[in-house]
Design a protein around this motif. Structure first.
Motif, PDB file in Angstrom:
ATOM      1  N   SER A  70       0.826  -1.201   0.000  1.00  0.00           N
ATOM      2  CA  SER A  70       0.000   0.000   0.000  1.00  0.00           C
ATOM      3  C   SER A  70       0.862   1.254   0.000  1.00  0.00           C
ATOM      4  O   SER A  70       0.579   2.216  -0.718  1.00  0.00           O
ATOM      5  CB  SER A  70      -0.943  -0.014   1.201  1.00  0.00           C
ATOM      6  N   MET A  91       2.384   1.653  -3.456  1.00  0.00           N
ATOM      7  CA  MET A  91       1.368   2.047  -4.438  1.00  0.00           C
ATOM      8  C   MET A  91       0.919   3.492  -4.253  1.00  0.00           C
ATOM      9  O   MET A  91       0.825   4.244  -5.213  1.00  0.00           O
ATOM     10  CB  MET A  91       0.157   1.128  -4.344  1.00  0.00           C
ATOM     11  N   ASN A  92       0.629   3.859  -3.000  1.00  0.00           N
ATOM     12  CA  ASN A  92      -0.038   5.139  -2.734  1.00  0.00           C
ATOM     13  C   ASN A  92       0.859   6.231  -2.171  1.00  0.00           C
ATOM     14  O   ASN A  92       0.436   7.378  -2.078  1.00  0.00           O
ATOM     15  CB  ASN A  92      -1.201   4.890  -1.767  1.00  0.00           C
ATOM     16  N   ALA A 102       3.830   8.097  -4.696  1.00  0.00           N
ATOM     17  CA  ALA A 102       3.092   6.908  -5.112  1.00  0.00           C
ATOM     18  C   ALA A 102       3.763   6.322  -6.349  1.00  0.00           C
ATOM     19  O   ALA A 102       4.196   7.056  -7.236  1.00  0.00           O
ATOM     20  CB  ALA A 102       1.646   7.273  -5.415  1.00  0.00           C
ATOM     21  N   GLN A 103       3.831   5.007  -6.400  1.00  0.00           N
ATOM     22  CA  GLN A 103       4.465   4.324  -7.527  1.00  0.00           C
ATOM     23  C   GLN A 103       3.467   3.591  -8.419  1.00  0.00           C
ATOM     24  O   GLN A 103       3.857   2.968  -9.396  1.00  0.00           O
ATOM     25  CB  GLN A 103       5.504   3.326  -6.989  1.00  0.00           C
ATOM     26  N   LYS A 104       2.170   3.695  -8.108  1.00  0.00           N
ATOM     27  CA  LYS A 104       1.165   2.918  -8.842  1.00  0.00           C
ATOM     28  C   LYS A 104       1.083   3.275 -10.321  1.00  0.00           C
ATOM     29  O   LYS A 104       0.666   2.448 -11.127  1.00  0.00           O
ATOM     30  CB  LYS A 104      -0.210   3.039  -8.181  1.00  0.00           C
ATOM     31  N   ASP A 105       1.490   4.472 -10.691  1.00  0.00           N
ATOM     32  CA  ASP A 105       1.478   4.853 -12.100  1.00  0.00           C
ATOM     33  C   ASP A 105       2.803   4.546 -12.785  1.00  0.00           C
ATOM     34  O   ASP A 105       2.903   4.631 -14.004  1.00  0.00           O
ATOM     35  CB  ASP A 105       1.145   6.334 -12.257  1.00  0.00           C
ATOM     36  N   ASP A 156       3.903  -1.674 -12.267  1.00  0.00           N
ATOM     37  CA  ASP A 156       2.694  -2.491 -12.303  1.00  0.00           C
ATOM     38  C   ASP A 156       2.565  -3.295 -11.011  1.00  0.00           C
ATOM     39  O   ASP A 156       3.473  -3.321 -10.187  1.00  0.00           O
ATOM     40  CB  ASP A 156       2.656  -3.389 -13.542  1.00  0.00           C
ATOM     41  N   ASP A 157       1.419  -3.941 -10.838  1.00  0.00           N
ATOM     42  CA  ASP A 157       1.135  -4.677  -9.605  1.00  0.00           C
ATOM     43  C   ASP A 157       2.179  -5.751  -9.321  1.00  0.00           C
ATOM     44  O   ASP A 157       2.561  -5.962  -8.167  1.00  0.00           O
ATOM     45  CB  ASP A 157      -0.253  -5.309  -9.658  1.00  0.00           C
ATOM     46  N   ILE A 182       5.310  -4.104  -7.958  1.00  0.00           N
ATOM     47  CA  ILE A 182       5.052  -3.612  -6.603  1.00  0.00           C
ATOM     48  C   ILE A 182       5.074  -4.778  -5.617  1.00  0.00           C
ATOM     49  O   ILE A 182       5.638  -4.668  -4.529  1.00  0.00           O
ATOM     50  CB  ILE A 182       3.728  -2.822  -6.543  1.00  0.00           C
TER      51      ILE A 182
END
Length: 97
Positions: free
Chosen positions: A55, A58-59, A71-74, A77-78, A81
């Motif tokens: 989390s 991602m955030n 945040a690394q979500k952009d 990829d999942d 992460i």
């Protein structure tokens, strides 16, 4: 050791080197001047489970305009992460055979 855990951690280590060392350092000991915590101890500001770490990656965390983990979500990829979280988790929870 979970089947494949060592391989996942190794792949996560490479992702850490590419994405995290600028703030957390190559040794993951952090940089207090940047607000980047030590990831090798067992002190977790936002929870230390693999899910908490995912989390955070991602955030991001922190206050906008101050020291902040982006945040690394952009960017990642999942799957990446997940590998990165496995590596960071392993820094303070060594995998045993």
């Amino acid at each position: 050791m979970r089947h494949g855990a060592a391989a996942a951690i190794k792949r996560g280590e490479a992702l850490f080197a590419q994405n995290c060392t600028a703030c957390h350092g190559a040794d993951a000991k952090g940089n207090l001047e940047l607000g980047a915590p030590n990831l090798t101890d067992n002190i977790w500001l936002y929870g230390g489970t693999e899910a908490d770490i995912m989390s955070a990656i991602m955030n991001g965390h922190g206050t906008p305009g101050a020291s902040r983990m982006p945040a690394q979500k952009d960017k990642l990829d999942d799957a990446k992460i997940h590998l990165l979280a496995a590596y960071v988790y392993s820094l303070s929870h060594p995998v045993t055979k």
